[in-house]
Design a protein around this motif. Sequence first.
Motif, PDB file in Angstrom:
ATOM      1  N   GLN A   1      26.432  50.087  57.126  1.00 46.42           N
ATOM      2  CA  GLN A   1      26.718  49.154  56.048  1.00 46.42           C
ATOM      3  C   GLN A   1      25.497  48.344  55.633  1.00 46.42           C
ATOM      4  O   GLN A   1      25.411  47.885  54.491  1.00 46.42           O
ATOM      5  CB  GLN A   1      27.851  48.196  56.462  1.00 46.42           C
ATOM      6  CG  GLN A   1      29.189  48.878  56.669  1.00 46.42           C
ATOM      7  CD  GLN A   1      29.730  49.484  55.387  1.00 46.42           C
ATOM      8  OE1 GLN A   1      29.577  48.919  54.309  1.00 46.42           O
ATOM      9  NE2 GLN A   1      30.347  50.653  55.493  1.00 46.42           N
ATOM     10  N   ASP A   2      24.551  48.146  56.534  1.00 42.41           N
ATOM     11  CA  ASP A   2      23.375  47.322  56.243  1.00 42.41           C
ATOM     12  C   ASP A   2      22.165  48.232  56.035  1.00 42.41           C
ATOM     13  O   ASP A   2      21.655  48.857  56.972  1.00 42.41           O
ATOM     14  CB  ASP A   2      23.119  46.360  57.394  1.00 42.41           C
ATOM     15  CG  ASP A   2      21.964  45.403  57.106  1.00 42.41           C
ATOM     16  OD1 ASP A   2      21.443  45.424  55.958  1.00 42.41           O
ATOM     17  OD2 ASP A   2      21.583  44.645  58.012  1.00 42.41           O
ATOM     18  N   PHE A   3      21.691  48.300  54.793  1.00 41.24           N
ATOM     19  CA  PHE A   3      20.541  49.146  54.468  1.00 41.24           C
ATOM     20  C   PHE A   3      19.214  48.386  54.547  1.00 41.24           C
ATOM     21  O   PHE A   3      18.163  48.976  54.317  1.00 41.24           O
ATOM     22  CB  PHE A   3      20.720  49.722  53.054  1.00 41.24           C
ATOM     23  CG  PHE A   3      21.878  50.666  52.923  1.00 41.24           C
ATOM     24  CD1 PHE A   3      21.729  52.015  53.185  1.00 41.24           C
ATOM     25  CD2 PHE A   3      23.135  50.198  52.541  1.00 41.24           C
ATOM     26  CE1 PHE A   3      22.786  52.891  53.073  1.00 41.24           C
ATOM     27  CE2 PHE A   3      24.212  51.069  52.420  1.00 41.24           C
ATOM     28  CZ  PHE A   3      24.035  52.414  52.689  1.00 41.24           C
ATOM     29  N   THR A   4      19.267  47.119  54.897  1.00 38.29           N
ATOM     30  CA  THR A   4      18.056  46.297  54.915  1.00 38.29           C
ATOM     31  C   THR A   4      16.957  46.855  55.808  1.00 38.29           C
ATOM     32  O   THR A   4      15.770  46.818  55.428  1.00 38.29           O
ATOM     33  CB  THR A   4      18.407  44.860  55.338  1.00 38.29           C
ATOM     34  OG1 THR A   4      19.431  44.346  54.487  1.00 38.29           O
ATOM     35  CG2 THR A   4      17.191  43.956  55.264  1.00 38.29           C
ATOM     36  N   PRO A   5      17.254  47.388  57.010  1.00 38.21           N
ATOM     37  CA  PRO A   5      16.169  47.857  57.885  1.00 38.21           C
ATOM     38  C   PRO A   5      15.432  49.093  57.363  1.00 38.21           C
ATOM     39  O   PRO A   5      14.358  49.425  57.886  1.00 38.21           O
ATOM     40  CB  PRO A   5      16.893  48.188  59.197  1.00 38.21           C
ATOM     41  CG  PRO A   5      18.177  47.432  59.150  1.00 38.21           C
ATOM     42  CD  PRO A   5      18.560  47.418  57.702  1.00 38.21           C
TER      43      PRO A   5
ATOM     44  N   LYS B   1      14.044  55.956  50.001  1.00 38.45           N
ATOM     45  CA  LYS B   1      13.861  56.339  48.609  1.00 38.45           C
ATOM     46  C   LYS B   1      15.181  56.534  47.871  1.00 38.45           C
ATOM     47  O   LYS B   1      15.261  56.304  46.665  1.00 38.45           O
ATOM     48  CB  LYS B   1      13.052  57.631  48.524  1.00 38.45           C
ATOM     49  CG  LYS B   1      11.662  57.529  49.119  1.00 38.45           C
ATOM     50  CD  LYS B   1      10.954  58.879  49.093  1.00 38.45           C
ATOM     51  CE  LYS B   1       9.592  58.809  49.770  1.00 38.45           C
ATOM     52  NZ  LYS B   1       8.935  60.153  49.796  1.00 38.45           N
ATOM     53  N   ALA B   2      16.226  56.988  48.583  1.00 44.35           N
ATOM     54  CA  ALA B   2      17.519  57.230  47.922  1.00 44.35           C
ATOM     55  C   ALA B   2      18.598  57.420  48.971  1.00 44.35           C
ATOM     56  O   ALA B   2      18.334  57.852  50.105  1.00 44.35           O
ATOM     57  CB  ALA B   2      17.450  58.461  47.020  1.00 44.35           C
ATOM     58  N   VAL B   3      19.837  57.103  48.576  1.00 48.58           N
ATOM     59  CA  VAL B   3      21.023  57.391  49.379  1.00 48.58           C
ATOM     60  C   VAL B   3      21.815  58.470  48.645  1.00 48.58           C
ATOM     61  O   VAL B   3      22.125  58.323  47.453  1.00 48.58           O
ATOM     62  CB  VAL B   3      21.875  56.125  49.589  1.00 48.58           C
ATOM     63  CG1 VAL B   3      23.208  56.467  50.240  1.00 48.58           C
ATOM     64  CG2 VAL B   3      21.108  55.117  50.438  1.00 48.58           C
ATOM     65  N   LEU B   4      22.130  59.539  49.364  1.00 50.12           N
ATOM     66  CA  LEU B   4      22.776  60.713  48.781  1.00 50.12           C
ATOM     67  C   LEU B   4      24.178  60.819  49.357  1.00 50.12           C
ATOM     68  O   LEU B   4      24.365  61.179  50.524  1.00 50.12           O
ATOM     69  CB  LEU B   4      21.945  61.964  49.084  1.00 50.12           C
ATOM     70  CG  LEU B   4      20.454  61.823  48.715  1.00 50.12           C
ATOM     71  CD1 LEU B   4      19.659  63.019  49.203  1.00 50.12           C
ATOM     72  CD2 LEU B   4      20.280  61.620  47.216  1.00 50.12           C
ATOM     73  N   ASN B   5      25.166  60.462  48.547  1.00 49.40           N
ATOM     74  CA  ASN B   5      26.545  60.358  49.009  1.00 49.40           C
ATOM     75  C   ASN B   5      27.167  61.739  49.188  1.00 49.40           C
ATOM     76  O   ASN B   5      27.009  62.620  48.344  1.00 49.40           O
ATOM     77  CB  ASN B   5      27.362  59.554  47.994  1.00 49.40           C
ATOM     78  CG  ASN B   5      28.514  58.816  48.625  1.00 49.40           C
ATOM     79  OD1 ASN B   5      28.352  58.176  49.656  1.00 49.40           O
ATOM     80  ND2 ASN B   5      29.681  58.885  48.005  1.00 49.40           N
TER      81      ASN B   5
ATOM     82  N   ASP C   1      33.266  52.511  47.800  1.00 47.82           N
ATOM     83  CA  ASP C   1      33.088  51.804  49.065  1.00 47.82           C
ATOM     84  C   ASP C   1      31.636  51.442  49.362  1.00 47.82           C
ATOM     85  O   ASP C   1      31.361  50.811  50.390  1.00 47.82           O
ATOM     86  CB  ASP C   1      33.640  52.650  50.218  1.00 47.82           C
ATOM     87  CG  ASP C   1      35.144  52.820  50.137  1.00 47.82           C
ATOM     88  OD1 ASP C   1      35.814  51.882  49.672  1.00 47.82           O
ATOM     89  OD2 ASP C   1      35.654  53.887  50.521  1.00 47.82           O
ATOM     90  N   VAL C   2      30.706  51.826  48.488  1.00 48.17           N
ATOM     91  CA  VAL C   2      29.301  51.534  48.753  1.00 48.17           C
ATOM     92  C   VAL C   2      28.579  50.976  47.533  1.00 48.17           C
ATOM     93  O   VAL C   2      27.557  50.301  47.673  1.00 48.17           O
ATOM     94  CB  VAL C   2      28.567  52.805  49.269  1.00 48.17           C
ATOM     95  CG1 VAL C   2      28.536  53.901  48.221  1.00 48.17           C
ATOM     96  CG2 VAL C   2      27.169  52.474  49.757  1.00 48.17           C
TER      97      VAL C   2
END
Length: 311
Positions: free
Chosen positions: A56-60, A65-69, A76-77
């Motif tokens: 849930q936390d993408f900060t780290p 470059k991208a999130v591929l669902n 939900d994201v």
Amino acid sequence: MSRPRVLFSAKPERWDETRAPLLQAARDAGLPIDLAKDHPPQAVDYIVYAPNGGLQDFTPFTRLKAVLNLWAGVEDVVDNPTLTVPLARMVDPSLTEGMIDYVTAHVLRHHMGLDAHIGRAPGDWDPVPPPLARDRRVTILGLGALGAACAEALAGLNFDVAGWSRTDKTLPGIRAFHGSAGLNQALHDSEISVLLLPHTPATDTLIDATRLAQMPAGAVLINPGRGALIDDAALLSALDAGHLSHATLDTFRTEPLPAHHPFWHHPRVTVTPHIASVSRPESCARVIVENIRRAEHGEPLLHLVDRDAGY
């Protein structure tokens, strides 16, 4: 060029079935990738993602470059404030084929009145034919990739097909409506309505008591889209009153659908367990790898999510 580091973030069973197809798709594309479930966050270039995988936390992920669902749905994201990189949803030929199969099967089931013939008592001879497909009005609510494909498939079977979308769209052979007034007209004319809209704030509980009342008496509702599109209590009331003759539902606000939910026990409801459109590992792997290839070569990603629209 170093191998892009790809983190797989989904349930363990998805890793088991998707790992080999992803690696094979990468080899076929001439794009070796470093795929793992446990890359250090600061080393990750891409995340292959399912919202139920726990992340849930993408900060780290400082070099992401991208999130591929892995899913077509992104509700939900999409509003996650820590996700600031491009998000691509899954648009996959197998998803489209599966949805066409499901929608066509259930439209034909209700069009032909097949339920009345299953388990018919001996001697119950009532030779009343159904209307021809050209005389049956079917409306697809949502004319994205899946909705447009289903509308075209049904039109190919000679159904009288209409479609509704948020914005004005044109499809050959399909009567198109858009906007609030267009939705009212689309429902008013529809004997069988199919919900293929994304779940966004604008579509939450879109099908409420008022909208159900606009459908003609005896109409059928089919929902392989999103459970939250429907006001469950209003739908049950419309079925109890006989205004709707049946509802075939594949998606629900809570999944799995709890055993005590009235949908399980209602004689005019068919429950299917979210099977209408499922990503097949081999085909979704090719979509994901193509997006990684594009990003690595500075090309625009496919199927980018519009954060403002919510899909």
